[in-house]
Design a protein around this motif. Structure first.
Motif, PDB file in Angstrom:
ATOM      1  N   SER A   2     -31.860  41.813  47.963  1.00 61.41           N
ATOM      2  CA  SER A   2     -31.897  42.393  49.298  1.00 61.41           C
ATOM      3  C   SER A   2     -31.220  41.464  50.292  1.00 61.41           C
ATOM      4  N   ARG A  20     -37.597  37.408  49.371  1.00 63.67           N
ATOM      5  CA  ARG A  20     -38.686  38.340  49.662  1.00 63.67           C
ATOM      6  C   ARG A  20     -38.755  38.582  51.159  1.00 63.67           C
ATOM      7  N   SER A  83     -32.189  45.563  54.105  1.00 62.71           N
ATOM      8  CA  SER A  83     -31.362  46.398  53.221  1.00 62.71           C
ATOM      9  C   SER A  83     -32.173  47.406  52.425  1.00 62.71           C
ATOM     10  N   THR A  84     -33.459  47.182  52.249  1.00 65.25           N
ATOM     11  CA  THR A  84     -34.290  48.154  51.524  1.00 65.25           C
ATOM     12  C   THR A  84     -34.558  49.403  52.356  1.00 65.25           C
ATOM     13  N   GLU A  85     -34.356  49.310  53.671  1.00 65.17           N
ATOM     14  CA  GLU A  85     -34.474  50.468  54.569  1.00 65.17           C
ATOM     15  C   GLU A  85     -33.287  50.451  55.544  1.00 65.17           C
TER      16      GLU A  85
END
Length: 227
Positions: A2, A20, A83-85
């Motif tokens: 990410s 994380r 980047s995950t959303e």
């Protein structure tokens, strides 16, 4: 892997690898407990406000020669995108929590972001309504009611109704008016325009908007948001 983007700078471009990202499930509501003489239990009073949230990113320093740029990038206020959303952003204030001497030794840093309670839609382009009739629908995403910005062209006294529950009147409009429900003000070029009624917020799902016949154009910036 990410990445995070802060003030348009992508983490991978300045020599760090994100391991994380911790995002709280939601912001907490503010409240106060009121003690009443003669009553054994206090009463809870909701304050209708929410606390900021703290997002933390744990990262490995891949290029230690960029440490100065890393620390200078992650400070101040700006938009944070994870980047995950990628369709959402946070209004955040950043600070590298790890002291630089420890970061150099361990090649790891933790970045803290104090964020306003909501995540907002990255794609927030104005939506132009078809005003050939007297009403239209507009679909709103997100998980919480939004505070739109209306750009309305017309003249005289204009009536705006949203979902049959919010009747809002603008007085003596001359050419156009901006209704900014987030700032709770109506203006033309910064000059106050008189109004009355309930602010025309929108809810997730399909919203019905109707208006008086003297409206000639209307655009809506939805400001979709998630809690």
């Amino acid at each position: 892997m990410s990445t995070i983007t802060f003030k348009n700078v992508v983490s991978s471009d300045i020599g760090i690898m994100i391991n994380r990202v911790v995002v709280p499930p939601s912001s907490q509501e503010d409240y106060q407990m009121i003690s009443i003489p003669g009553r054994l239990e206090p009463l809870r009073s909701d304050l209708k406000t929410r606390q900021p949230i703290m997002i933390t990113a744990e990262a490995t320093i891949v290029e230690d020669n960029m440490l100065r740029q890393i620390y200078s990038t992650f400070q101040g206020a700006g938009r944070l995108i994870i980047s995950t959303e990628p369709d959402k952003y946070y209004n955040a204030s950043a600070q590298v929590i790890t002291p630089d001497n420890i970061a150099r030794y361990m090649n790891k840093i933790t970045i803290g972001f104090e964020c306003q309670p909501f995540a907002y839609a990255v794609n927030n382009d104005p939506v132009e309504l078809d005003i050939s009739g007297s009403a239209a629908t507009i679909d709103v995403g997100g998980s919480y009611y939004c505070q739109p910005i209306y750009q309305i062209a017309g003249s005289g006294n204009i009536i705006l109704i949203v979902n049959s529950a919010s009747l809002f009147t603008l007085y003596n409009v001359d050419g156009y008016v901006t209704v900014d429900t987030a700032l709770m003000m109506c203006h033309k070029n910064g000059l106050h325009v008189k109004s009355s009624g309930k602010l025309p917020f929108m809810s997730p799902g399909t919203n019905m908007i109707s208006w008086s016949s003297n409206v000639t154009k209307m655009e809506v910036i939805k400001n979709e948001r998630w809690l």
